[in-house]
Enzyme design. Structure first.
Site, PDB file in Angstrom:
ATOM      1  N   ASP A 214      38.628  35.991  53.112  1.00 22.29           N
ATOM      2  CA  ASP A 214      38.023  36.686  51.982  1.00 22.29           C
ATOM      3  C   ASP A 214      38.233  38.197  52.110  1.00 22.29           C
ATOM      4  OD1 ASP A 214      36.175  36.465  49.674  1.00 22.29           O
ATOM      5  OD2 ASP A 214      34.853  37.674  50.923  1.00 22.29           O
ATOM      6  N   GLU A 272      43.145  36.989  50.820  1.00 27.43           N
ATOM      7  CA  GLU A 272      42.845  37.439  49.460  1.00 27.43           C
ATOM      8  C   GLU A 272      43.145  38.931  49.421  1.00 27.43           C
ATOM      9  OE1 GLU A 272      39.172  37.679  46.252  1.00 27.43           O
ATOM     10  OE2 GLU A 272      38.853  38.114  48.354  1.00 27.43           O
TER      11      GLU A 272
HETATM   12  O1  TEU Z   1      36.224  38.334  46.071  1.00 27.81           O
HETATM   13  C1  TEU Z   1      36.584  39.685  46.328  1.00 27.81           C
HETATM   14  C2  TEU Z   1      36.824  40.493  45.145  1.00 27.81           C
HETATM   15  O2  TEU Z   1      37.353  41.577  45.293  1.00 27.81           O
HETATM   16  C3  TEU Z   1      36.397  39.944  43.832  1.00 27.81           C
HETATM   17  O3  TEU Z   1      35.063  40.240  43.685  1.00 27.81           O
HETATM   18  C4  TEU Z   1      37.190  40.526  42.721  1.00 27.81           C
HETATM   19  O4  TEU Z   1      37.057  41.915  42.682  1.00 27.81           O
HETATM   20  C5  TEU Z   1      36.705  40.030  41.408  1.00 27.81           C
HETATM   21  O5  TEU Z   1      36.278  38.718  41.511  1.00 27.81           O
HETATM   22  C6  TEU Z   1      37.811  40.168  40.404  1.00 27.81           C
HETATM   23  O6  TEU Z   1      37.487  39.459  39.267  1.00 27.81           O
HETATM   24  C7  TEU Z   1      35.828  37.574  47.149  1.00 27.81           C
HETATM   25  C8  TEU Z   1      35.405  36.197  46.707  1.00 27.81           C
HETATM   26  O7  TEU Z   1      36.492  35.519  46.135  1.00 27.81           O
HETATM   27  C9  TEU Z   1      34.234  36.327  45.780  1.00 27.81           C
HETATM   28  O8  TEU Z   1      33.831  35.083  45.275  1.00 27.81           O
HETATM   29  C10 TEU Z   1      33.099  36.978  46.552  1.00 27.81           C
HETATM   30  O9  TEU Z   1      32.038  37.225  45.675  1.00 27.81           O
HETATM   31  C11 TEU Z   1      33.535  38.284  47.184  1.00 27.81           C
HETATM   32  O10 TEU Z   1      34.770  38.179  47.873  1.00 27.81           O
HETATM   33  C12 TEU Z   1      32.520  38.757  48.194  1.00 27.81           C
HETATM   34  O11 TEU Z   1      32.599  38.000  49.359  1.00 27.81           O
END
Ligand code: TEU
Length: 527
Positions: A214, A272
């Protein structure tokens, strides 16, 4: 003559089809209304029929669930909500019997505010070793009343929360790029890296086949935590000039992670990485860093042939210099479902089906988000009172958040909760999903589920789906056509008039073909 690449000689993940399970919404085994690992295990037969190679299971570690499990209180245990550690062991064992790999979702950037480390940091005073595992700072201005810098949280409001010191006085502030329940770790502290290594080995030794990491472009923070040049207006956008992300020291962290993964030769790490610049994106995929990184260009592209072609070229260009496999994804648990993004209704679904064929024709690794294979739309009319995404509260009810793409999966029957649970589903399910259930689609040749099954099977079996390169063919306005090195031709008609199919035998089409014509909102594979 082109010699097809022998996929058996490549690491499994370079051409795999991953299926992303959002466990709260997939299948509920124990009847509490929330999906769990027992539910995933029960549906392995379905996943085998679908033909996928591996699962990416969103976080299931111990969590108070302030952000759907992305707030982890114990990274080396499974939350009772999902069935505890025994359920994970059973899932790994049974999935492996069916030749399905399991990758877990780990959260290195932050912990839960209920992690023992954070509780200890609150108890210990400023300058203690306990606080040094996180990013505690004194506030600015008179009395330290203002946050240490101007960074906003991704979910709205400031990225800092002030604590009360154990003696009852207003105290220091801690950094949380996401919700206040997700304090950022200080990766300059050797204990943090050592603990993460322990977590990696813990799960790898239990048999998992790798990890989705993540916010893999987070973790490292710039020295001195300087203000942002311009405070961001859009909280949910991560751009390249954002000091919260993509700091150069992150690469040393990935090199350490990779050293652990290299002790488990078949394991994969998937980051990610929300980084737009191709050179900087590619840096994460150097031979001693991540194996794969999510590329979100297709998921961010509208249904327009030129835009789709540009996104494909861009994604291929990003990984070419480091010889990494490209990755393709149309949606995930953070992004509105593709059927809705492409216009919704029958047209949206036709376009999503066409884009599936485009995605599966490409070289590299594909990620399918659970429910996409049923053609599910986003649920944009959830009542306010059921919304759970922290973005809803944090934004002062201006951002509805991501719950609309997290509504539980309809399995069978004609009324909600469609076999998802014997209890009350944690988000309400639309009554008009009766025609979208797995049961309704499984034996229906024209269904979206059948299209997924046929497409995934052909992609795995046919020699034409080989080679790392594609070649673009000329095509009428609003259309695109390319040939994969191994011989597959993929054509997409994103215009509003039928177009002539190129010569060749049609292997599969996303809609019924009209003679030699490819209708609007349709794609076809030819050999
Ligand atoms: O997402 C990281 C993130 O940068 C997202 O929040 C992104 O900016 C946004 O969804 C764009 O639409 C990850 C996970 O996938 C997310 O579900 C978590 O909320 C987040 O990290 C925090 O851990």
């Amino acid at each position: 003559m082109l010699v097809p690449v022998d996929r058996a000689k490549q690491p499994w993940w370079r051409s795999a089809v991953f299926y992303q399970v959002y466990p709260r919404s997939f299948a509920d085994f124990d009847g509490d209304g929330v999906g769990d690992l027992g539910g995933v295990r029960e549906k392995l037969g379905y996943l085998e029929l679908l033909g996928i190679d591996a699962l990416w299971v969103c976080p299931v570690m111990t969590s108070p669930m302030a952000d759907g499990g992305y707030d982890v209180a114990d990274p080396r245990d499974i939350d009772p909500l999902f069935g505890g550690l025994a359920a994970m062991d059973e899932l790994i064992a049974e999935a492996h019997l069916r030749h399905i790999k399991i990758t877990m979702d780990l959260v290195p950037n932050h912990t839960s505010n209920e992690h023992p480390w954070f509780l200890a940091a609150l108890e210990a005073g400023p300058d203690s070793p306990e606080r040094a595992r996180y990013l505690f700072r004194d506030g600015r201005g008179p009395g330290g009343d203002a946050p240490p810098n101007n960074w906003p949280s991704i979910f709205g409001g400031p990225a800092w929360t002030r604590i009360t010191e154990p003696d009852g006085t207003p105290g220091q502030w801690y950094l949380h790029i996401f919700a206040p329940e997700q304090p950022d770790l200080n990766w300059e502290n050797p204990e943090v890296a050592a603990d993460f290594e322990k977590t990696l080995r813990f799960w790898l030794d239990r048999g998992v086949d790798g990890f989705r990491l993540d916010v893999a472009h987070g973790m490292a923070k710039p020295a001195g935590l300087p203000d942002m040049a311009v405070a961001k207006s859009s909280m949910l956008s991560n751009d390249d000039d954002d000091p919260r992300f993509n700091n150069p020291a992150v690469h040393e962290i990935h090199r350490r992670i990779r050293k652990v993964l290299d002790d488990y030769p078949d394991a994969v790490s998937i980051g990610e990485v929300w980084v737009n610049d191709n050179t900087r994106f590619g840096e994460y995929l150097r031979p001693d860093e991540l194996h794969l990184a999510f590329n979100f260009r297709l998921a961010k592209t509208d249904f327009d042939a030129d835009h789709v072609r540009a996104a494909i070229d861009n994604s291929l260009a990003a990984v070419a210099p480091v010889a990494a496999a490209p990755t393709w994804t149309l949606s995930n648990h953070d992004i509105a479902r593709e059927v809705t993004r492409y216009g919704g209704g029958a047209v949206g679904e036709a376009r999503a089906r066409a884009m599936l064929l485009v995605e599966l024709a490409l070289p590299g690794t594909v990620f399918i988000y659970n429910g996409a294979e049923l053609g599910l739309p986003n649920v944009d009319d959830l009542p306010d009172e059921v919304l759970q995404d922290p973005a809803w509260e944090r934004s002062g009810h201006t951002e509805r958040g991501r719950d609309g793409c997290r509504v539980p999966i309809p399995w069978e029957g004609t009324t909600p909760p469609f076999g998802f649970t014997t209890g009350t589903p944690w988000l309400p399910m639309p009554a008009d999903w009766a025609g979208r259930t797995v049961e309704a689609q499984l034996e229906e040749l024209g269904s979206t589920l059948s299209l997924y099954r046929m497409a995934i099977e052909l992609r795995g079996l046919r020699p034409e789906f080989s080679g790392d390169r594609i070649e673009w063919y000329g095509s009428p306005p609003g259309c695109l056509a390319f040939r994969r090195e191994g011989g597959l031709v993929c054509v997409l008609n994103a215009s509003n008039i039928p177009t002539q199919l190129p010569p060749g035998d049609v292997l599969l089409a996303s809609a019924a073909l009209d003679g030699g014509q490819l209708p609007p909102n349709t794609a076809a594979w030819l050999v």
